[in-house]
Motif scaffolding. Structure first.
Motif, PDB file in Angstrom:
ATOM      1  N   HIS A 112       0.850  -1.192   0.000  1.00  0.00           N
ATOM      2  CA  HIS A 112       0.000   0.000   0.000  1.00  0.00           C
ATOM      3  C   HIS A 112       0.887   1.244   0.000  1.00  0.00           C
ATOM      4  CE1 HIS A 112      -3.471   2.501   0.940  1.00  0.00           C
ATOM      5  NE2 HIS A 112      -2.861   2.965   2.011  1.00  0.00           N
ATOM      6  N   THR A 113       1.847   1.258   0.890  1.00  0.00           N
ATOM      7  CA  THR A 113       2.976   2.188   0.852  1.00  0.00           C
ATOM      8  C   THR A 113       4.244   1.379   1.064  1.00  0.00           C
ATOM      9  OG1 THR A 113       3.020   2.648   3.232  1.00  0.00           O
ATOM     10  CG2 THR A 113       1.578   4.037   1.882  1.00  0.00           C
ATOM     11  N   VAL A 114       5.366   1.965   0.711  1.00  0.00           N
ATOM     12  CA  VAL A 114       6.668   1.366   1.011  1.00  0.00           C
ATOM     13  C   VAL A 114       7.092   1.868   2.384  1.00  0.00           C
ATOM     14  CG1 VAL A 114       9.085   1.199   0.325  1.00  0.00           C
ATOM     15  CG2 VAL A 114       7.285   1.169  -1.420  1.00  0.00           C
ATOM     16  N   GLY A 115       7.380   0.939   3.274  1.00  0.00           N
ATOM     17  CA  GLY A 115       7.689   1.301   4.650  1.00  0.00           C
ATOM     18  C   GLY A 115       6.539   1.077   5.608  1.00  0.00           C
ATOM     19  N   HIS A 116       5.396   0.649   5.106  1.00  0.00           N
ATOM     20  CA  HIS A 116       4.249   0.309   5.950  1.00  0.00           C
ATOM     21  C   HIS A 116       4.644  -0.859   6.855  1.00  0.00           C
ATOM     22  CE1 HIS A 116       0.237  -0.719   7.203  1.00  0.00           C
ATOM     23  NE2 HIS A 116      -0.398  -0.139   6.188  1.00  0.00           N
ATOM     24  N   ALA A 147       3.719  -8.058  -6.249  1.00  0.00           N
ATOM     25  CA  ALA A 147       4.613  -9.038  -5.630  1.00  0.00           C
ATOM     26  C   ALA A 147       4.971  -8.625  -4.207  1.00  0.00           C
ATOM     27  CB  ALA A 147       5.876  -9.204  -6.470  1.00  0.00           C
ATOM     28  N   MET A 148       5.183  -7.334  -4.005  1.00  0.00           N
ATOM     29  CA  MET A 148       5.510  -6.828  -2.667  1.00  0.00           C
ATOM     30  C   MET A 148       4.335  -7.032  -1.712  1.00  0.00           C
ATOM     31  SD  MET A 148       6.640  -2.922  -1.691  1.00  0.00           S
ATOM     32  CE  MET A 148       8.138  -3.009  -2.670  1.00  0.00           C
ATOM     33  N   MET A 149       3.135  -6.693  -2.176  1.00  0.00           N
ATOM     34  CA  MET A 149       1.964  -6.844  -1.317  1.00  0.00           C
ATOM     35  C   MET A 149       1.670  -8.308  -1.036  1.00  0.00           C
ATOM     36  SD  MET A 149      -0.428  -5.428   0.511  1.00  0.00           S
ATOM     37  CE  MET A 149      -1.395  -3.959   0.124  1.00  0.00           C
ATOM     38  N   ALA A 232      -0.530 -20.711 -12.672  1.00  0.00           N
ATOM     39  CA  ALA A 232       0.061 -19.397 -12.403  1.00  0.00           C
ATOM     40  C   ALA A 232       0.568 -19.325 -10.970  1.00  0.00           C
ATOM     41  CB  ALA A 232      -0.966 -18.292 -12.637  1.00  0.00           C
ATOM     42  N   ALA A 233       1.589 -18.544 -10.766  1.00  0.00           N
ATOM     43  CA  ALA A 233       2.127 -18.338  -9.420  1.00  0.00           C
ATOM     44  C   ALA A 233       1.108 -17.602  -8.554  1.00  0.00           C
ATOM     45  CB  ALA A 233       3.427 -17.542  -9.496  1.00  0.00           C
ATOM     46  N   ASP A 234       1.203 -17.831  -7.238  1.00  0.00           N
ATOM     47  CA  ASP A 234       0.275 -17.180  -6.312  1.00  0.00           C
ATOM     48  C   ASP A 234       0.276 -15.664  -6.498  1.00  0.00           C
ATOM     49  OD1 ASP A 234      -0.324 -19.645  -5.273  1.00  0.00           O
ATOM     50  OD2 ASP A 234       0.814 -19.371  -3.413  1.00  0.00           O
ATOM     51  N   ALA A 235       1.449 -15.060  -6.635  1.00  0.00           N
ATOM     52  CA  ALA A 235       1.534 -13.611  -6.769  1.00  0.00           C
ATOM     53  C   ALA A 235       0.836 -13.119  -8.033  1.00  0.00           C
ATOM     54  CB  ALA A 235       2.991 -13.156  -6.754  1.00  0.00           C
ATOM     55  N   GLU A 236       0.851 -13.919  -9.087  1.00  0.00           N
ATOM     56  CA  GLU A 236       0.168 -13.541 -10.324  1.00  0.00           C
ATOM     57  C   GLU A 236      -1.344 -13.561 -10.137  1.00  0.00           C
ATOM     58  OE1 GLU A 236       1.744 -15.255 -14.089  1.00  0.00           O
ATOM     59  OE2 GLU A 236       3.094 -16.327 -12.730  1.00  0.00           O
TER      60      GLU A 236
END
Length: 248
Positions: A112-116, A147-149, A232-236
């Motif tokens: 959602h944000t980077v650093g959350h 992918a980050m989320m 498909a991969a989970d992140a996809e």
């Protein structure tokens, strides 16, 4: 005994949380001051600390007024310190933290944000996830990518199933409607949507077990086939669901 937990409605659809134990009181996020100060006065509690999950205004705008009234210390992520109100204590994911005589796990939930960050109180069984894992949903990807989320949600999904997920907003009507659109045969989801509509009570917190059963962003394995994404991969699969929610 777990710390006492009080869920506060703030602004239009935000949640903030008070935690209270024998050694004091802490607040998680500060969307606005008045509901927090009113509750503290009504309960006769003195606020010792404010834990901030991320820098968005609807989670921090009440900090200055609350600090002026209570003298509470402000705690937040070192990685986001330049965008948060002035911090008295900077924390990093994985580093030890103690609050109200309990150990606290600081978890990176960027997306959602980077650093959350999320704050997990394992002894009491609470996880304060703000705009990462939410009731029947997850936060929009304003700064991070899918992918980050997905990695962040996976960290939270590894917590014990009886953990109370204390998220940052009441988006339950919209989240429930989207969840039902992609998971129409989910009886647990139908029951939860009805209970939320009937109760007129905060739809958070909810247990991680309940989120696993009703939150499409934790149910990629169950929804993969219906999305035509076998293999498909989970992140996809998560990324597809997130795009669908954005367009819903």
């Amino acid at each position: 005994m777990p710390l006492d937990l009080v869920t506060l409605r703030c602004l239009k659809d935000n949640y903030a949380y008070l935690l209270h134990g024998d050694s004091g009181t802490a607040l998680i996020d500060a969307p606005e001051a008045m509901p927090v100060l009113t509750e503290l006065e009504a309960r006769g509690w003195t606020l010792d600390a404010i834990l901030l999950t991320h820098h968005h205004a609807d989670h921090v705008d009440g900090v200055a007024e609350i600090v002026a009234a209570t003298g509470a210390k402000v705690i937040g992520a070192k990685a986001d310190a330049s965008r948060l109100p002035a911090l008295d204590v900077s924390v990093r994911p994985g580093e030890p933290l103690e609050m109200l005589d309990e150990p606290v796990e600081v978890i990176d939930v960027s997306g959602h944000t980077v650093g959350h960050v999320a704050f997990h109180f394992p002894r009491s069984g609470y996880a304060f996830t703000a705009d990462s894992l939410m009731a029947m949903g997850c936060g929009r990807l304003f700064e991070g990518d899918a992918a980050m989320m997905w990695a962040s949600l996976s960290r939270l999904n590894a917590l014990p199933e009886d953990t109370l997920i204390c998220s940052g907003h009441d988006y339950c009507a919209a989240n429930g409607a989207f969840a039902l659109s992609v998971d129409p045969d989910n009886e647990a989801l139908k029951t939860r949507i009805k209970e939320v509509a009937d109760a007129h009570q905060p739809c958070a917190p909810a247990t991680l077990a309940e989120e696993r059963a009703t939150n499409p962003f934790l149910r990629v394995n169950d929804l993969r086939a219906s999305l035509g994404m076998q293999g498909a991969a989970d992140a996809e699969v998560f990324a597809r669901l997130r795009r669908m929610k954005d367009d819903f």
